[in-house]
Design a protein around this motif. Sequence first.
Motif, PDB file in Angstrom:
ATOM      1  N   ASP A  17       1.683  10.622   0.319  1.00 42.45           N
ATOM      2  CA  ASP A  17       0.289  10.654  -0.107  1.00 42.45           C
ATOM      3  C   ASP A  17      -0.501   9.407   0.290  1.00 42.45           C
ATOM      4  OD1 ASP A  17       0.379  13.235  -1.248  1.00 42.45           O
ATOM      5  OD2 ASP A  17       1.445  12.404  -2.968  1.00 42.45           O
ATOM      6  N   GLU A  18       0.139   8.509   1.035  1.00 44.04           N
ATOM      7  CA  GLU A  18      -0.591   7.342   1.547  1.00 44.04           C
ATOM      8  C   GLU A  18      -1.434   7.773   2.744  1.00 44.04           C
ATOM      9  OE1 GLU A  18       1.224   3.435   1.629  1.00 44.04           O
ATOM     10  OE2 GLU A  18       3.005   4.302   0.678  1.00 44.04           O
ATOM     11  N   ALA A  19      -2.480   7.015   3.018  1.00 40.34           N
ATOM     12  CA  ALA A  19      -3.393   7.335   4.122  1.00 40.34           C
ATOM     13  C   ALA A  19      -2.719   7.111   5.472  1.00 40.34           C
ATOM     14  CB  ALA A  19      -4.652   6.478   4.024  1.00 40.34           C
ATOM     15  N   LEU A  20      -3.108   7.933   6.466  1.00 38.74           N
ATOM     16  CA  LEU A  20      -2.612   7.736   7.829  1.00 38.74           C
ATOM     17  C   LEU A  20      -2.918   6.323   8.312  1.00 38.74           C
ATOM     18  CD1 LEU A  20      -3.480  10.967   9.857  1.00 38.74           C
ATOM     19  CD2 LEU A  20      -1.256  10.160   9.095  1.00 38.74           C
ATOM     20  N   GLU A  21      -4.081   5.842   7.945  1.00 37.34           N
ATOM     21  CA  GLU A  21      -4.484   4.495   8.335  1.00 37.34           C
ATOM     22  C   GLU A  21      -3.500   3.450   7.798  1.00 37.34           C
ATOM     23  OE1 GLU A  21      -8.617   1.927   8.426  1.00 37.34           O
ATOM     24  OE2 GLU A  21      -8.365   3.456   6.880  1.00 37.34           O
ATOM     25  N   ARG A  28       1.876  -1.353  12.812  1.00 37.58           N
ATOM     26  CA  ARG A  28       1.365  -2.495  13.570  1.00 37.58           C
ATOM     27  C   ARG A  28       1.927  -3.806  13.011  1.00 37.58           C
ATOM     28  NH1 ARG A  28      -4.470  -3.882  12.225  1.00 37.58           N
ATOM     29  NH2 ARG A  28      -3.314  -4.694  10.448  1.00 37.58           N
ATOM     30  N   ASP A  29       1.857  -3.973  11.708  1.00 37.72           N
ATOM     31  CA  ASP A  29       2.270  -5.226  11.079  1.00 37.72           C
ATOM     32  C   ASP A  29       3.769  -5.495  11.178  1.00 37.72           C
ATOM     33  OD1 ASP A  29      -0.399  -5.509  10.434  1.00 37.72           O
ATOM     34  OD2 ASP A  29      -0.138  -5.030   8.300  1.00 37.72           O
ATOM     35  N   THR A  30       4.566  -4.433  11.244  1.00 38.07           N
ATOM     36  CA  THR A  30       6.018  -4.613  11.314  1.00 38.07           C
ATOM     37  C   THR A  30       6.563  -4.427  12.734  1.00 38.07           C
ATOM     38  OG1 THR A  30       6.367  -2.302  10.688  1.00 38.07           O
ATOM     39  CG2 THR A  30       6.425  -3.935   8.913  1.00 38.07           C
TER      40      THR A  30
END
Length: 148
Positions: A17-21, A28-30
Amino acid sequence: MRVGEAMTVRAETIGPDEALEAAARRMRDTGIGALPVCESDRLVGMITDRDIVVRGVAAGLAPGAAKVRDAMTAQVVYCFEDDELGRGAELMEQHAVRRVMVLDRQKRLVGLLSVDDLAMVSRMLAAEVIEHSREPTLPVEHGGAPAH
């Protein structure tokens, strides 16, 4: 050697349920291109950077509003931590993927086995997987069904 001895432990995960963004930012960060999707302690899918682009953005979904579940792959290739390492490599070849999720016998996510992990142990095994890479198909038998 067992899968559990070669795998990456504690893979970075995301909720359905988290956003695609949010998934794109986490990748990107990992510096990774795929995230297992977990609900509680159960694997329910996988989302890749390609899924976000092809099933999300190219399909007209707004990355800030669309959910991970809208673009994820529900069919996940997996093996068990106590399987022989060759089984993990075999599944990668069979399903033309470069990573398989690793579950314990209660089907909880415990890690991820990638071609890079294989290469650390056996360059020959990793080379075989890469040599047989092609466009992935939807897996349907043991090792490729939804893990929940």
